[in-house]
Motif scaffolding. Structure first.
Motif, PDB file in Angstrom:
ATOM      1  N   GLN A   1       0.830  -1.205   0.000  1.00 54.97           N
ATOM      2  CA  GLN A   1       0.000   0.000   0.000  1.00 54.97           C
ATOM      3  C   GLN A   1       0.871   1.264   0.000  1.00 54.97           C
ATOM      4  O   GLN A   1       0.569   2.235  -0.666  1.00 54.97           O
ATOM      5  CB  GLN A   1      -0.930   0.005   1.217  1.00 54.97           C
ATOM      6  N   ASN A   2       1.958   1.240   0.777  1.00 54.19           N
ATOM      7  CA  ASN A   2       2.860   2.393   0.866  1.00 54.19           C
ATOM      8  C   ASN A   2       4.268   1.856   1.133  1.00 54.19           C
ATOM      9  O   ASN A   2       4.570   1.396   2.234  1.00 54.19           O
ATOM     10  CB  ASN A   2       2.432   3.333   1.990  1.00 54.19           C
ATOM     11  N   GLY A   3       5.113   1.930   0.127  1.00 50.64           N
ATOM     12  CA  GLY A   3       6.451   1.374   0.226  1.00 50.64           C
ATOM     13  C   GLY A   3       7.272   1.926   1.372  1.00 50.64           C
ATOM     14  O   GLY A   3       8.110   1.229   1.950  1.00 50.64           O
ATOM     15  N   ARG A   4       7.020   3.169   1.735  1.00 44.39           N
ATOM     16  CA  ARG A   4       7.771   3.780   2.833  1.00 44.39           C
ATOM     17  C   ARG A   4       7.459   3.159   4.194  1.00 44.39           C
ATOM     18  O   ARG A   4       8.181   3.375   5.161  1.00 44.39           O
ATOM     19  CB  ARG A   4       7.550   5.284   2.844  1.00 44.39           C
ATOM     20  N   ALA A   5       6.409   2.351   4.270  1.00 44.52           N
ATOM     21  CA  ALA A   5       6.065   1.677   5.529  1.00 44.52           C
ATOM     22  C   ALA A   5       7.124   0.659   5.931  1.00 44.52           C
ATOM     23  O   ALA A   5       7.170   0.238   7.085  1.00 44.52           O
ATOM     24  CB  ALA A   5       4.700   0.997   5.408  1.00 44.52           C
ATOM     25  N   LEU A   6       7.984   0.298   5.011  1.00 44.60           N
ATOM     26  CA  LEU A   6       9.048  -0.667   5.317  1.00 44.60           C
ATOM     27  C   LEU A   6       9.893  -0.210   6.500  1.00 44.60           C
ATOM     28  O   LEU A   6      10.397  -1.037   7.266  1.00 44.60           O
ATOM     29  CB  LEU A   6       9.928  -0.907   4.089  1.00 44.60           C
ATOM     30  N   GLN A   7      10.017   1.082   6.697  1.00 42.81           N
ATOM     31  CA  GLN A   7      10.813   1.597   7.814  1.00 42.81           C
ATOM     32  C   GLN A   7      10.272   1.170   9.173  1.00 42.81           C
ATOM     33  O   GLN A   7      11.004   1.151  10.161  1.00 42.81           O
ATOM     34  CB  GLN A   7      10.892   3.129   7.748  1.00 42.81           C
ATOM     35  N   PHE A   8       8.997   0.802   9.233  1.00 45.32           N
ATOM     36  CA  PHE A   8       8.379   0.402  10.499  1.00 45.32           C
ATOM     37  C   PHE A   8       8.358  -1.112  10.705  1.00 45.32           C
ATOM     38  O   PHE A   8       7.933  -1.586  11.753  1.00 45.32           O
ATOM     39  CB  PHE A   8       6.958   0.954  10.599  1.00 45.32           C
ATOM     40  N   ALA A   9       8.809  -1.850   9.717  1.00 44.74           N
ATOM     41  CA  ALA A   9       8.811  -3.313   9.806  1.00 44.74           C
ATOM     42  C   ALA A   9       9.905  -3.782  10.773  1.00 44.74           C
ATOM     43  O   ALA A   9      10.862  -3.055  11.055  1.00 44.74           O
ATOM     44  CB  ALA A   9       9.058  -3.921   8.423  1.00 44.74           C
ATOM     45  N   ALA A  10       9.752  -5.000  11.244  1.00 46.63           N
ATOM     46  CA  ALA A  10      10.773  -5.608  12.094  1.00 46.63           C
ATOM     47  C   ALA A  10      12.086  -5.689  11.312  1.00 46.63           C
ATOM     48  O   ALA A  10      12.078  -5.844  10.091  1.00 46.63           O
ATOM     49  CB  ALA A  10      10.324  -6.994  12.534  1.00 46.63           C
ATOM     50  N   GLU A  11      13.187  -5.569  12.018  1.00 52.89           N
ATOM     51  CA  GLU A  11      14.511  -5.546  11.387  1.00 52.89           C
ATOM     52  C   GLU A  11      14.733  -6.726  10.441  1.00 52.89           C
ATOM     53  O   GLU A  11      15.277  -6.551   9.357  1.00 52.89           O
ATOM     54  CB  GLU A  11      15.615  -5.519  12.451  1.00 52.89           C
ATOM     55  N   GLU A  12      14.299  -7.912  10.839  1.00 60.56           N
ATOM     56  CA  GLU A  12      14.542  -9.093  10.005  1.00 60.56           C
ATOM     57  C   GLU A  12      13.805  -9.047   8.669  1.00 60.56           C
ATOM     58  O   GLU A  12      14.197  -9.695   7.712  1.00 60.56           O
ATOM     59  CB  GLU A  12      14.225 -10.399  10.750  1.00 60.56           C
ATOM     60  N   LEU A  13      12.733  -8.252   8.593  1.00 60.57           N
ATOM     61  CA  LEU A  13      11.985  -8.132   7.343  1.00 60.57           C
ATOM     62  C   LEU A  13      12.499  -6.991   6.472  1.00 60.57           C
ATOM     63  O   LEU A  13      12.329  -7.014   5.254  1.00 60.57           O
ATOM     64  CB  LEU A  13      10.487  -7.954   7.620  1.00 60.57           C
ATOM     65  N   LYS A  14      13.132  -6.016   7.080  1.00 60.31           N
ATOM     66  CA  LYS A  14      13.643  -4.874   6.317  1.00 60.31           C
ATOM     67  C   LYS A  14      14.693  -5.295   5.291  1.00 60.31           C
ATOM     68  O   LYS A  14      14.835  -4.651   4.258  1.00 60.31           O
ATOM     69  CB  LYS A  14      14.256  -3.838   7.252  1.00 60.31           C
ATOM     70  N   GLY A  15      15.413  -6.356   5.579  1.00 60.33           N
ATOM     71  CA  GLY A  15      16.442  -6.819   4.653  1.00 60.33           C
ATOM     72  C   GLY A  15      15.983  -7.938   3.738  1.00 60.33           C
ATOM     73  O   GLY A  15      16.769  -8.440   2.928  1.00 60.33           O
ATOM     74  N   ASP A  16      14.735  -8.331   3.856  1.00 60.14           N
ATOM     75  CA  ASP A  16      14.196  -9.432   3.059  1.00 60.14           C
ATOM     76  C   ASP A  16      13.871  -8.944   1.645  1.00 60.14           C
ATOM     77  O   ASP A  16      13.163  -7.959   1.455  1.00 60.14           O
ATOM     78  CB  ASP A  16      12.946  -9.986   3.743  1.00 60.14           C
ATOM     79  N   ARG A  17      14.391  -9.646   0.665  1.00 62.88           N
ATOM     80  CA  ARG A  17      14.231  -9.256  -0.748  1.00 62.88           C
ATOM     81  C   ARG A  17      12.769  -9.051  -1.144  1.00 62.88           C
ATOM     82  O   ARG A  17      12.436  -8.102  -1.850  1.00 62.88           O
ATOM     83  CB  ARG A  17      14.882 -10.340  -1.616  1.00 62.88           C
ATOM     84  N   GLU A  18      11.897  -9.948  -0.701  1.00 61.23           N
ATOM     85  CA  GLU A  18      10.478  -9.854  -1.062  1.00 61.23           C
ATOM     86  C   GLU A  18       9.863  -8.523  -0.605  1.00 61.23           C
ATOM     87  O   GLU A  18       9.135  -7.865  -1.353  1.00 61.23           O
ATOM     88  CB  GLU A  18       9.703 -11.020  -0.445  1.00 61.23           C
ATOM     89  N   PHE A  19      10.207  -8.109   0.591  1.00 62.44           N
ATOM     90  CA  PHE A  19       9.630  -6.881   1.139  1.00 62.44           C
ATOM     91  C   PHE A  19      10.265  -5.643   0.515  1.00 62.44           C
ATOM     92  O   PHE A  19       9.575  -4.657   0.258  1.00 62.44           O
ATOM     93  CB  PHE A  19       9.758  -6.874   2.668  1.00 62.44           C
ATOM     94  N   ILE A  20      11.554  -5.701   0.274  1.00 60.01           N
ATOM     95  CA  ILE A  20      12.230  -4.583  -0.377  1.00 60.01           C
ATOM     96  C   ILE A  20      11.662  -4.383  -1.778  1.00 60.01           C
ATOM     97  O   ILE A  20      11.346  -3.262  -2.176  1.00 60.01           O
ATOM     98  CB  ILE A  20      13.758  -4.822  -0.439  1.00 60.01           C
TER      99      ILE A  20
END
Length: 111
Positions: A82-101
């Motif tokens: 919905q909003n790519g910038r929301a990644l900053q609020f994700a858990a650290e382990e997901l911030k580096g995950d290719r799928e989420f990036i």
């Protein structure tokens, strides 16, 4: 003693109905007002159904979710889609995950 137990059951039943009603109201709010999760009771910020509805409406609502839900893959994916910038609020382990990036950058190249 049995009278007291019956009174407690009635009170407990009322409390349960009130809590269910509050959840219904908050669920309706987050689907129509994108920042309603900010004002939600703490317990509902930990409710998966409520948070998923909120981030689907506005991914940035992820910042209101509990740490546990910020690590929930389905919720984070819905948020960054919905909003790519929301990644900053994700858990650290997901911030580096290719799928989420990839999902975040696809939605917003600045993510």
């Amino acid at each position: 003693y049995s009278i007291l137990l019956n009174r407690l059951k009635i009170k407990h039943g009322c409390i349960m109905r009130i809590q269910a009603r509050i959840k219904d109201v908050v669920l309706a709010d987050v689907t129509h007002y994108d920042l309603a999760l900010i004002d939600a009771p703490k317990e509902l910020k930990a409710d998966r159904e409520i948070v998923l509805a909120a981030v689907t409406q506005n991914g940035m609502a992820l910042h209101c979710a509990t740490e546990e839900l910020r690590a929930d893959k389905e919720i984070v994916l819905a948020a960054v889609t919905q909003n790519g910038r929301a990644l900053q609020f994700a858990a650290e382990e997901l911030k580096g995950d290719r799928e989420f990036i990839l999902a975040a950058v696809t939605q917003d190249g600045r993510a």
